[in-house]
Design a protein around this motif. Sequence first.
Motif, short mmCIF file in Angstrom:
data_model
loop_
_atom_site.label_atom_id
_atom_site.label_comp_id
_atom_site.label_asym_id
_atom_site.label_seq_id
_atom_site.Cartn_x
_atom_site.Cartn_y
_atom_site.Cartn_z
N LYS A 363 0.88 -1.17 0.00
CA LYS A 363 0.00 0.00 0.00
C LYS A 363 0.92 1.22 0.00
N ALA A 364 0.79 2.07 -1.01
CA ALA A 364 1.71 3.20 -1.17
C ALA A 364 0.94 4.51 -1.26
N LYS A 365 1.69 5.61 -1.16
CA LYS A 365 1.09 6.94 -1.23
C LYS A 365 1.93 7.82 -2.13
N ARG A 366 1.29 8.74 -2.83
CA ARG A 366 2.04 9.71 -3.64
C ARG A 366 2.54 10.84 -2.73
N LEU A 367 3.72 11.34 -3.04
CA LEU A 367 4.30 12.42 -2.24
C LEU A 367 4.46 13.68 -3.08
N SER A 368 4.31 14.81 -2.42
CA SER A 368 4.55 16.07 -3.12
C SER A 368 5.81 16.70 -2.52
N TRP A 369 6.82 16.91 -3.35
CA TRP A 369 8.11 17.41 -2.86
C TRP A 369 8.22 18.92 -3.01
N LYS A 370 8.82 19.55 -2.01
CA LYS A 370 9.15 20.97 -2.10
C LYS A 370 10.58 21.04 -2.62
N ILE A 371 10.76 21.76 -3.71
CA ILE A 371 12.10 21.85 -4.32
C ILE A 371 12.70 23.21 -4.00
N GLU A 372 13.93 23.21 -3.50
CA GLU A 372 14.64 24.48 -3.21
C GLU A 372 15.97 24.46 -3.92
N ASN A 373 16.25 25.49 -4.68
CA ASN A 373 17.50 25.57 -5.46
C ASN A 373 17.73 24.30 -6.27
N GLY A 374 16.68 23.80 -6.87
CA GLY A 374 16.79 22.64 -7.74
C GLY A 374 16.84 21.31 -7.02
N ARG A 375 16.91 21.31 -5.68
CA ARG A 375 17.05 20.05 -4.94
C ARG A 375 15.84 19.79 -4.05
N PRO A 376 15.41 18.52 -3.96
CA PRO A 376 14.27 18.19 -3.10
C PRO A 376 14.61 18.44 -1.63
N LYS A 377 13.74 19.16 -0.92
CA LYS A 377 14.03 19.52 0.47
C LYS A 377 13.13 18.77 1.45
N SER A 378 11.81 18.81 1.20
CA SER A 378 10.89 18.14 2.13
C SER A 378 9.65 17.70 1.34
N PHE A 379 8.89 16.78 1.95
CA PHE A 379 7.69 16.32 1.22
C PHE A 379 6.47 16.30 2.11
N GLU A 380 5.32 16.29 1.44
CA GLU A 380 4.06 16.06 2.14
C GLU A 380 3.34 14.93 1.43
N GLU A 381 2.64 14.12 2.19
CA GLU A 381 1.87 13.04 1.56
C GLU A 381 0.63 13.64 0.90
N ILE A 382 0.31 13.19 -0.29
CA ILE A 382 -0.88 13.72 -0.98
C ILE A 382 -2.10 12.96 -0.46
N GLU A 383 -2.98 13.70 0.14
CA GLU A 383 -4.15 13.06 0.76
C GLU A 383 -4.99 12.32 -0.28
N GLY A 384 -5.45 11.15 0.08
CA GLY A 384 -6.31 10.37 -0.80
C GLY A 384 -5.58 9.76 -1.98
N SER A 385 -4.23 9.75 -1.92
CA SER A 385 -3.47 9.24 -3.08
C SER A 385 -3.07 7.78 -2.92
N GLU A 386 -3.60 7.10 -1.88
CA GLU A 386 -3.19 5.71 -1.64
C GLU A 386 -3.47 4.83 -2.85
N PHE A 387 -2.59 3.93 -3.10
CA PHE A 387 -2.81 2.95 -4.17
C PHE A 387 -2.01 1.69 -3.83
N GLU A 388 -2.33 0.59 -4.51
CA GLU A 388 -1.64 -0.67 -4.22
C GLU A 388 -0.73 -1.04 -5.38
N ILE A 389 0.44 -1.58 -5.05
CA ILE A 389 1.33 -2.13 -6.08
C ILE A 389 1.40 -3.64 -5.81
N LYS A 390 0.97 -4.40 -6.81
CA LYS A 390 0.93 -5.86 -6.67
C LYS A 390 2.36 -6.39 -6.55
N ALA A 391 2.62 -7.23 -5.56
CA ALA A 391 3.99 -7.76 -5.42
C ALA A 391 4.00 -9.05 -4.63
N ASP A 392 4.57 -10.12 -5.19
CA ASP A 392 4.78 -11.30 -4.35
C ASP A 392 6.26 -11.53 -4.05
#
Length: 471
Positions: A363-392
């Motif tokens: 069960k995974a979630k999409r993240l929204s990254w804050k970019i500062e000076n071209g580099r990822p600094k921090s993220f927030e989880e995108i609400e309601g973005s849960e999805f499943e990746i099938k994996a055995d």
Amino acid sequence: MLKDFLDIPRRNAAYRANRTSDFLDVEIRAGKAEILEQARRCMGCGIPFCHAYGCPLANNIPEFNAAVCGGRFEYAYKILSLTSPFPEFTSRICPALCEASCCAGLPSQPMAVKQTEFFIIENAFKNNLVRPRAPQSRNGRRVAVVGSGPSGLACADRLNEMGYEVCVFEKNSKAGGLLRYGIPNFKLEKDIIDRRIALMEDAGISFEYDVEIAKDVSLDFLKRKFGAVCLCVGAEEPRDLKIKGRELGGIHFALDFLGSQMRYLLREKDGLEISAKGKNVLIIGGGDTGSDCLGTAIRQGAKNVVQIEIMPEPPAERDASTPWPMWEYKKRTSSSHLEGGKRMWSVGSCEFLGEGGNVRALKAKRLSWKIENGRPKSFEEIEGSEFEIKADLVLLCMGFTGVKKSLAAENPELELTARGVFKTDAFGAAGIPKIFACGDAANGASLVVRAIASGRNLAENIDKNFATILQ
Ligand SMILES: Cc1cc2nc3c(=O)[nH]c(=O)nc-3n(C[C@H](O)[C@H](O)[C@H](O)COP(=O)(O)OP(=O)(O)OC[C@H]3O[C@@H](n4cnc5c(N)ncnc54)[C@H](O)[C@@H]3O)c2cc1C
């Protein structure tokens, strides 16, 4: 000659077609004519940043390129071997920090340094120029090297060359460390390591296999028997993903998966302990280890492979936050990525979902990254973005947290840094008499070329600063 770097295009690495049905080296190597032409591109350079800034070994790149241009291949090998003990490893698997800092990379495309290095060393082997590096005389001092990864091999090689009597202790049945049991054959075939070990044995270095220090033999015993003990044990503790469902079957650390494939190919095991055949494989971690798992899973016949990464997708070209001559922040696509599978970025892992005791999905979630000076600094989880990746089959490729906990626990007098590796001073001394450390065990998980440089530096430091007190 001066404008060759503009007039001659760079030759990029080329890969074999239909390569996923075997585990052999994927690269199609450049021939002599192509290499001569590529080396010419280097000749207009004014200040070689590749040598002083890029290469941790400070390889004399313009000098060996000049020798190649003049068809003096033996001389090129002599120049290369002054600084690099194992060019056959780096010319296959180094990410080529030198190329990122190449001056020609500013107005044009950087030199194909790695391909020239490959040509020089393989030509030298073909012509029997690579000889055992035995010392002219022995100085009567004995050093134990623990671990036979690139740092241990480099340290042993240099100490031996300077006249020390060196014994390498290795817990595995064969030498090489991650070169052998981590990096897949399709990047580095293992007879390349065997060829070098035979030369090192001929030069007088002894290897003791299947001996785990701090388990089979204590560090104290080594201290009594040797003048110095160099801990070149790597940073083997994998980073875990402690989320709900972690206890389910089918979730493995990358090195257990890669090592199982390697031990099978080396005929150390009769079958695969972990197989991707017919499975939906999920690789967690978007780095090199993940890419090696991807190539291996595809070769094993995985049904589907997805590789997820928590960080956002890097830019396609060098980002302005890492201007030349820095190692560029950009998206990297390996030969394995070209073979199949799906890559996803900005994905966070929430929970493993199971069925009958085995993992069935993440069960995974999409993240929204804050970019500062071209580099990822921090993220927030995108609400309601849960999805499943099938994996055995789930492979955890999220890096390493330092030296093996068991080794550190057995030797509490050895201080660890915040990165979980041995704390050393500027000379590589690990805080208690006679004990030194280098490579990933002292610097944290890094690169083969840095491990080699660290092993060589430690050997030089021991000789310069401690030789007289070693017995
Ligand atoms: C999957 C993977 C792929 C990689 N690909 C690349 C790549 O393409 N290019 C690149 O530059 N870098 C790559 N790296 C990183 C590179 O392999 C390491 O940085 C490098 O091998 C570190 O060398 P080392 O000698 O410090 O440690 P290691 O290679 O980890 O060697 C440590 C050795 O010590 C032995 N040892 C440990 N504890 C004991 C003990 N108690 N007693 C006896 N022996 C012991 C181990 O068995 C091992 O042989 C990769 C890493 C991984 C995990």
